[in-house]
Write an enzyme that holds these catalytic residues in place. Structure first.
Site, PDB file in Angstrom:
ATOM      1  N   ARG A  74      -5.291  -4.584 -18.965  1.00 29.86           N
ATOM      2  CA  ARG A  74      -4.662  -4.533 -17.908  1.00 29.86           C
ATOM      3  C   ARG A  74      -3.715  -4.963 -17.515  1.00 29.86           C
ATOM      4  NH1 ARG A  74      -6.554  -3.470 -11.569  1.00 29.86           N
ATOM      5  NH2 ARG A  74      -6.686  -1.607 -11.460  1.00 29.86           N
ATOM      6  N   HIS A 108      -0.955   3.753 -13.886  1.00 31.79           N
ATOM      7  CA  HIS A 108      -2.243   3.477 -13.871  1.00 31.79           C
ATOM      8  C   HIS A 108      -2.943   5.360 -14.332  1.00 31.79           C
ATOM      9  CE1 HIS A 108      -5.952   2.090 -12.239  1.00 31.79           C
ATOM     10  NE2 HIS A 108      -6.261   2.180 -11.005  1.00 31.79           N
ATOM     11  N   GLN A 146      -6.845   6.261 -13.393  1.00 35.88           N
ATOM     12  CA  GLN A 146      -6.769   6.859 -11.525  1.00 35.88           C
ATOM     13  C   GLN A 146      -6.374   8.191 -11.975  1.00 35.88           C
ATOM     14  OE1 GLN A 146      -7.632   5.017  -8.838  1.00 35.88           O
ATOM     15  NE2 GLN A 146      -7.544   6.692  -8.245  1.00 35.88           N
ATOM     16  N   ASP A 178       0.014   4.789  -1.401  1.00 31.10           N
ATOM     17  CA  ASP A 178      -0.554   3.607  -1.907  1.00 31.10           C
ATOM     18  C   ASP A 178      -0.083   2.671  -2.184  1.00 31.10           C
ATOM     19  OD1 ASP A 178      -1.848   2.057  -4.009  1.00 31.10           O
ATOM     20  OD2 ASP A 178      -0.086   2.158  -5.549  1.00 31.10           O
ATOM     21  N   CYS A 210      -5.854   5.088  -3.746  1.00 25.36           N
ATOM     22  CA  CYS A 210      -6.786   4.464  -5.003  1.00 25.36           C
ATOM     23  C   CYS A 210      -6.964   3.649  -4.927  1.00 25.36           C
ATOM     24  CB  CYS A 210      -5.381   4.307  -5.954  1.00 25.36           C
ATOM     25  SG  CYS A 210      -4.511   2.993  -5.673  1.00 25.36           S
ATOM     26  N   ARG A 255     -13.883   7.414 -10.272  1.00 25.37           N
ATOM     27  CA  ARG A 255     -13.078   6.724 -11.331  1.00 25.37           C
ATOM     28  C   ARG A 255     -15.200   6.312 -12.192  1.00 25.37           C
ATOM     29  NH1 ARG A 255      -9.636   2.707 -10.041  1.00 25.37           N
ATOM     30  NH2 ARG A 255      -9.499   3.039 -12.467  1.00 25.37           N
TER      31      ARG A 255
HETATM   32  N1   CP Z   1      -8.107   1.463  -7.450  1.00 20.62           N
HETATM   33  C1   CP Z   1      -7.629   0.563  -8.832  1.00 20.62           C
HETATM   34  O1   CP Z   1      -7.414   0.388  -9.708  1.00 20.62           O
HETATM   35  O2   CP Z   1      -8.455  -0.326  -7.855  1.00 20.62           O
HETATM   36  P1   CP Z   1      -8.966  -2.220  -9.262  1.00 20.62           P
HETATM   37  O3   CP Z   1      -7.597  -2.791  -8.780  1.00 20.62           O
HETATM   38  O4   CP Z   1      -9.939  -2.667  -7.651  1.00 20.62           O
HETATM   39  O5   CP Z   1      -9.090  -1.705 -10.168  1.00 20.62           O
HETATM   40  N1  NVA Z   2       0.070  -0.086  -7.192  1.00 19.83           N
HETATM   41  C1  NVA Z   2      -1.215  -0.540  -7.192  1.00 19.83           C
HETATM   42  C2  NVA Z   2      -2.380  -0.443  -7.458  1.00 19.83           C
HETATM   43  C3  NVA Z   2      -3.701  -0.315  -7.430  1.00 19.83           C
HETATM   44  C4  NVA Z   2      -4.517  -0.278  -8.135  1.00 19.83           C
HETATM   45  C5  NVA Z   2      -0.996  -2.296  -7.921  1.00 19.83           C
HETATM   46  O1  NVA Z   2      -0.128  -1.977  -9.065  1.00 19.83           O
HETATM   47  O2  NVA Z   2      -1.002  -3.184  -7.139  1.00 19.83           O
END
Ligand code: CP
Ligand code: NVA
Length: 261
Positions: A55, A82, A85, A177, A217, A245
């Site tokens: 990540r 992502h 997701q 989102d 999400c 997920r």
């Molecule tokens: N939706 C999602 O990826 O959540 P987290 O950031 O908690 O992993």
């Molecule tokens: N768009 C958001 C998604 C979190 C799962 C971010 O990148 O923070």
């Protein structure tokens, strides 16, 4: 490099349920790109473990990781995309409606990482997507072009609207989102102002089909991109979406680890 609840816990539980074990390395542990270059971390970790979920902030860090690792590298979110997701999102839609092709998804909000993977995925399975973002926050141009191309190949339509009401018109699925993604915190005040009319609320929901389902999400910011009322609506698939997920990531691990063994 960024916090996570769903992605991290779903992957850890998935690995444990499949009989493996997990190590979590936070930014403070490896200081990716600071303590040592991404390519060194990728090559060395490949000698220790069977697969890696990364990540990152910069998408190029995830790409560099994959280029240098000799084991499967899964993108668990970068600034650009992502994908895990989107896989769970499509699975959730399929689970609820019993099909994907020909459905209409309306997205309202930021043209961000979650949307980028969602439009790519929808285009590949024939889900029509209409996206409403403020003009300055449209999705990434090259992702948009490739989604349009894929949609065409699968008989679907992907279109952009400035007006959220138009994007929601007749939607089977409505999706939003956060307005302030991780790493964009310094733009918070400006974004809150710009996105104000892009909130998923009761009035906007009325434009969608009466049978529509609501997706997000998570994590969600109630009162910003979505109201509490819409989040808590019986039409929400949000918790099932989060549950999925786990199932989808388990399938992904099986697929990737099998093909490399
Ligand atoms: N939706 C999602 O990826 O959540 P987290 O950031 O908690 O992993
Ligand atoms: N768009 C958001 C998604 C979190 C799962 C971010 O990148 O923070």
């Amino acid at each position: 490099q960024k916090p996570s609840m769903r992605t991290r816990v779903a992957f850890e539980v998935a690995v444990l349920q499949l009989g493996g074990s997990v190590i979590y390395l936070g930014q403070e542990d490896i200081q990716l790109g600071q303590r040592e270059p991404v390519k060194d971390v990728a090559r060395v970790l490949s000698r220790y473990v069977d697969g890696i979920v990364v990540r990152t902030f910069a998408h190029k860090n995830a790409q560099e990781f994959a280029a240098y690792a000799s084991i499967p590298v899964i993108n668990g979110l970068s600034d650009l995309v992502h994908p895990c997701q989107a896989l769970a999102d499509l699975f959730t839609i399929q689970e609820h409606f019993g099909r994907l092709k020909g459905l209409h998804l309306g997205y309202v909000g930021d043209g961000n990482n979650v949307l980028h993977s969602l439009i790519q995925g929808c285009a590949m399975v024939g889900v029509n997507v209409s996206v409403a973002t403020p003009p300055a926050y449209r999705p990434n141009a090259s992702i948009w072009t490739s989604a349009m191309r894929r949609a065409k190949a699968h008989g679907a339509v992907v279109r952009w609207e400035r007006d959220p009401k138009r994007a929601m018109q007749g939607a089977d699925v409505v999706y939003t989102d956060v307005w302030v993604s991780m790493g964009k915190e310094q733009e918070r005040q400006k974004r809150l102002k710009t996105f104000r009319s892009y909130q998923l609320n009761r009035a906007l929901l009325q434009r969608a089909k009466p049978t529509c389902r609501i997706m997000h999400c998570l994590p969600a910011h109630r009162g910003e991109e979505i109201t509490d009322e819409v989040m808590e609506s019986p039409r929400s698939l949000i918790v099932a979406q989060a549950e999925n997920r786990l199932h989808v990531q388990k399938a992904l691990l099986m697929l990737l680890l099998k093909t490399t063994r």
